[in-house]
Design a protein around this motif. Structure first.
Motif, PDB file in Angstrom:
ATOM      1  N   ILE A  76     -44.380 -16.911  82.359  1.00  0.00           N
ATOM      2  CA  ILE A  76     -46.196 -17.075  81.305  1.00  0.00           C
ATOM      3  C   ILE A  76     -46.926 -17.532  80.019  1.00  0.00           C
ATOM      4  CG2 ILE A  76     -47.821 -15.195  80.575  1.00  0.00           C
ATOM      5  CD1 ILE A  76     -46.084 -13.229  82.815  1.00  0.00           C
ATOM      6  N   ALA A  77     -46.381 -17.972  79.460  1.00  0.00           N
ATOM      7  CA  ALA A  77     -46.076 -18.288  77.468  1.00  0.00           C
ATOM      8  C   ALA A  77     -46.370 -20.421  78.269  1.00  0.00           C
ATOM      9  CB  ALA A  77     -45.153 -18.364  76.788  1.00  0.00           C
ATOM     10  N   ARG A  78     -45.217 -20.884  79.197  1.00  0.00           N
ATOM     11  CA  ARG A  78     -45.608 -21.832  79.257  1.00  0.00           C
ATOM     12  C   ARG A  78     -46.389 -22.241  80.176  1.00  0.00           C
ATOM     13  NH1 ARG A  78     -39.595 -20.968  80.379  1.00  0.00           N
ATOM     14  NH2 ARG A  78     -40.144 -20.436  82.664  1.00  0.00           N
ATOM     15  N   ARG A  79     -47.065 -21.396  81.096  1.00  0.00           N
ATOM     16  CA  ARG A  79     -48.071 -21.235  81.517  1.00  0.00           C
ATOM     17  C   ARG A  79     -49.800 -21.816  80.936  1.00  0.00           C
ATOM     18  NH1 ARG A  79     -47.578 -21.932  87.419  1.00  0.00           N
ATOM     19  NH2 ARG A  79     -45.866 -20.947  88.389  1.00  0.00           N
ATOM     20  N   ILE A  80     -49.782 -20.198  80.116  1.00  0.00           N
ATOM     21  CA  ILE A  80     -50.570 -20.994  78.709  1.00  0.00           C
ATOM     22  C   ILE A  80     -50.418 -21.822  78.186  1.00  0.00           C
ATOM     23  CG2 ILE A  80     -50.854 -19.430  77.168  1.00  0.00           C
ATOM     24  CD1 ILE A  80     -50.557 -17.232  78.084  1.00  0.00           C
ATOM     25  N   ALA A  81     -49.171 -22.610  78.105  1.00  0.00           N
ATOM     26  CA  ALA A  81     -49.125 -23.897  76.419  1.00  0.00           C
ATOM     27  C   ALA A  81     -49.653 -24.864  77.943  1.00  0.00           C
ATOM     28  CB  ALA A  81     -47.971 -23.770  76.761  1.00  0.00           C
ATOM     29  N   ARG A  82     -49.682 -24.853  78.686  1.00  0.00           N
ATOM     30  CA  ARG A  82     -50.086 -25.770  79.667  1.00  0.00           C
ATOM     31  C   ARG A  82     -51.488 -25.643  80.420  1.00  0.00           C
ATOM     32  NH1 ARG A  82     -45.671 -26.458  84.305  1.00  0.00           N
ATOM     33  NH2 ARG A  82     -45.729 -23.971  84.303  1.00  0.00           N
ATOM     34  N   CYS A  83     -52.098 -24.540  79.657  1.00  0.00           N
ATOM     35  CA  CYS A  83     -53.667 -24.802  80.196  1.00  0.00           C
ATOM     36  C   CYS A  83     -54.419 -23.993  81.814  1.00  0.00           C
ATOM     37  CB  CYS A  83     -54.336 -25.410  79.513  1.00  0.00           C
ATOM     38  SG  CYS A  83     -54.476 -26.284  78.548  1.00  0.00           S
ATOM     39  N   GLN A  84     -53.305 -22.854  82.201  1.00  0.00           N
ATOM     40  CA  GLN A  84     -53.966 -22.489  83.682  1.00  0.00           C
ATOM     41  C   GLN A  84     -54.413 -21.190  82.968  1.00  0.00           C
ATOM     42  OE1 GLN A  84     -49.731 -21.570  86.001  1.00  0.00           O
ATOM     43  NE2 GLN A  84     -49.869 -23.459  85.522  1.00  0.00           N
ATOM     44  N   SER A  85     -55.092 -20.719  83.948  1.00  0.00           N
ATOM     45  CA  SER A  85     -56.010 -19.306  83.002  1.00  0.00           C
ATOM     46  C   SER A  85     -54.912 -18.335  83.926  1.00  0.00           C
ATOM     47  CB  SER A  85     -57.537 -19.329  84.591  1.00  0.00           C
ATOM     48  OG  SER A  85     -56.795 -19.596  85.847  1.00  0.00           O
ATOM     49  N   ALA A  86     -55.849 -16.890  83.012  1.00  0.00           N
ATOM     50  CA  ALA A  86     -54.809 -15.927  83.521  1.00  0.00           C
ATOM     51  C   ALA A  86     -54.930 -15.659  85.025  1.00  0.00           C
ATOM     52  CB  ALA A  86     -55.827 -14.619  83.564  1.00  0.00           C
ATOM     53  N   LYS A  87     -55.574 -16.549  86.140  1.00  0.00           N
ATOM     54  CA  LYS A  87     -56.031 -15.794  87.408  1.00  0.00           C
ATOM     55  C   LYS A  87     -55.194 -17.037  88.375  1.00  0.00           C
ATOM     56  CE  LYS A  87     -59.401 -16.500  91.831  1.00  0.00           C
ATOM     57  NZ  LYS A  87     -58.326 -16.367  92.112  1.00  0.00           N
ATOM     58  N   TYR A 114     -58.905 -18.988  78.509  1.00  0.00           N
ATOM     59  CA  TYR A 114     -57.806 -19.183  78.003  1.00  0.00           C
ATOM     60  C   TYR A 114     -56.819 -18.011  78.665  1.00  0.00           C
ATOM     61  CZ  TYR A 114     -58.846 -21.946  74.251  1.00  0.00           C
ATOM     62  OH  TYR A 114     -59.182 -23.381  73.461  1.00  0.00           O
ATOM     63  N   ALA A 115     -55.875 -17.404  78.638  1.00  0.00           N
ATOM     64  CA  ALA A 115     -55.506 -16.382  79.303  1.00  0.00           C
ATOM     65  C   ALA A 115     -54.682 -16.029  78.148  1.00  0.00           C
ATOM     66  CB  ALA A 115     -53.760 -16.918  80.071  1.00  0.00           C
ATOM     67  N   SER A 116     -54.513 -14.202  77.946  1.00  0.00           N
ATOM     68  CA  SER A 116     -53.769 -13.747  77.447  1.00  0.00           C
ATOM     69  C   SER A 116     -52.315 -13.392  77.794  1.00  0.00           C
ATOM     70  CB  SER A 116     -54.761 -12.383  76.606  1.00  0.00           C
ATOM     71  OG  SER A 116     -53.942 -11.380  76.055  1.00  0.00           O
ATOM     72  N   GLN A 117     -51.057 -14.059  76.731  1.00  0.00           N
ATOM     73  CA  GLN A 117     -50.185 -13.487  76.996  1.00  0.00           C
ATOM     74  C   GLN A 117     -49.915 -11.617  77.006  1.00  0.00           C
ATOM     75  OE1 GLN A 117     -46.978 -15.200  77.021  1.00  0.00           O
ATOM     76  NE2 GLN A 117     -46.147 -14.403  77.781  1.00  0.00           N
ATOM     77  N   GLY A 118     -50.238 -11.371  76.251  1.00  0.00           N
ATOM     78  CA  GLY A 118     -50.416  -9.355  76.145  1.00  0.00           C
ATOM     79  C   GLY A 118     -51.384  -9.413  76.901  1.00  0.00           C
ATOM     80  N   SER A 119     -52.574  -9.229  77.471  1.00  0.00           N
ATOM     81  CA  SER A 119     -52.600  -9.364  79.176  1.00  0.00           C
ATOM     82  C   SER A 119     -52.249  -9.335  80.334  1.00  0.00           C
ATOM     83  CB  SER A 119     -54.310  -9.694  79.036  1.00  0.00           C
ATOM     84  OG  SER A 119     -54.855  -9.369  79.367  1.00  0.00           O
ATOM     85  N   LEU A 120     -51.646 -10.763  80.229  1.00  0.00           N
ATOM     86  CA  LEU A 120     -51.206 -10.857  81.774  1.00  0.00           C
ATOM     87  C   LEU A 120     -49.882 -10.016  81.743  1.00  0.00           C
ATOM     88  CD1 LEU A 120     -51.584 -14.437  81.845  1.00  0.00           C
ATOM     89  CD2 LEU A 120     -51.962 -12.837  83.080  1.00  0.00           C
ATOM     90  N   GLU A 121     -48.719  -9.078  80.685  1.00  0.00           N
ATOM     91  CA  GLU A 121     -48.138  -8.931  80.927  1.00  0.00           C
ATOM     92  C   GLU A 121     -48.911  -7.440  81.220  1.00  0.00           C
ATOM     93  OE1 GLU A 121     -45.815  -9.117  76.656  1.00  0.00           O
ATOM     94  OE2 GLU A 121     -45.381 -11.077  76.848  1.00  0.00           O
ATOM     95  N   THR A 122     -49.260  -6.200  80.800  1.00  0.00           N
ATOM     96  CA  THR A 122     -50.020  -4.990  80.838  1.00  0.00           C
ATOM     97  C   THR A 122     -50.909  -5.304  82.690  1.00  0.00           C
ATOM     98  OG1 THR A 122     -52.041  -5.432  80.736  1.00  0.00           O
ATOM     99  CG2 THR A 122     -50.887  -5.049  78.992  1.00  0.00           C
ATOM    100  N   GLN A 123     -50.521  -6.796  83.225  1.00  0.00           N
ATOM    101  CA  GLN A 123     -51.345  -7.044  84.823  1.00  0.00           C
ATOM    102  C   GLN A 123     -50.160  -6.790  85.826  1.00  0.00           C
ATOM    103  OE1 GLN A 123     -54.224 -10.022  84.910  1.00  0.00           O
ATOM    104  NE2 GLN A 123     -54.873  -9.010  83.604  1.00  0.00           N
ATOM    105  N   LEU A 124     -49.221  -7.364  84.950  1.00  0.00           N
ATOM    106  CA  LEU A 124     -47.888  -8.240  85.982  1.00  0.00           C
ATOM    107  C   LEU A 124     -46.634  -6.965  85.672  1.00  0.00           C
ATOM    108  CD1 LEU A 124     -47.751 -11.865  85.178  1.00  0.00           C
ATOM    109  CD2 LEU A 124     -48.396 -10.574  86.980  1.00  0.00           C
TER     110      LEU A 124
END
Length: 151
Positions: free
Chosen positions: A57-68, A23-33
């Motif tokens: 990012i939210a759309r990609r998380i919904a499509r089950c993409q990883s954080a990487k 799972y990718a975390s929206q909050g975590s990705l928002e601090t990395q970008l």
């Protein structure tokens, strides 16, 4: 019968969730970008570009993409400057090595300087007194005066 229908529905809904292994975390990705328009992290930015990136990012998380996968897609679209921290390979490795190396060199330099300062300039007490121009009688008088205070 009702239990079987509920079990089948649960299994049908569980299969897409099972496909999302990491799972990718929206909050975590928002601090990395970083927002390309205001140059702050996405979690701190409210610009139009940042809002669009957050939605993507939210759309990609919904499509089950990883954080990487999401980070890689953002880097492919916006370039490596989109990352809030430099990468740890290639030329970006210098951003990590130079400050740490500089701090290490500075610490070693201070250690050598402190050692030289503590070892240098040490002379015997009698040599100090001779340099001050005190005679043996003056030394005795100083010692007696000091002995009265120790008393």
């Amino acid at each position: 019968m009702r239990v079987l229908v509920l079990a089948a529905a649960a299994l049908a809904l569980a299969s897409p969730a099972a496909a999302c292994t990491k799972y990718a975390s929206q909050g975590s990705l928002e601090t990395q970008l970083v927002c390309p328009s205001c140059h702050t992290t996405l979690d701190e930015s409210d610009s139009e570009v940042a809002r669009e990136m957050k939605a993507e990012i939210a759309r990609r998380i919904a499509r089950c993409q990883s954080a990487k996968q999401i980070r890689d897609a953002m880097v492919a679209e916006f370039g490596p400057t989109i990352l809030s921290t430099p990468q740890t390979h290639g030329f970006d490795l210098l951003a990590w090595v130079l400050p740490l190396g500089g701090a290490a060199v500075g610490a070693v330099g201070l250690a050598f300087a402190a050692r030289a300062w503590t070892r240098g300039g040490r002379t015997p007490a009698s040599a100090n007194l001779a340099q001050a121009g005190l005679t043996p009688e003056d030394e005795r008088a100083v010692d007696e005066a000091l002995a009265r205070f120790d008393g």
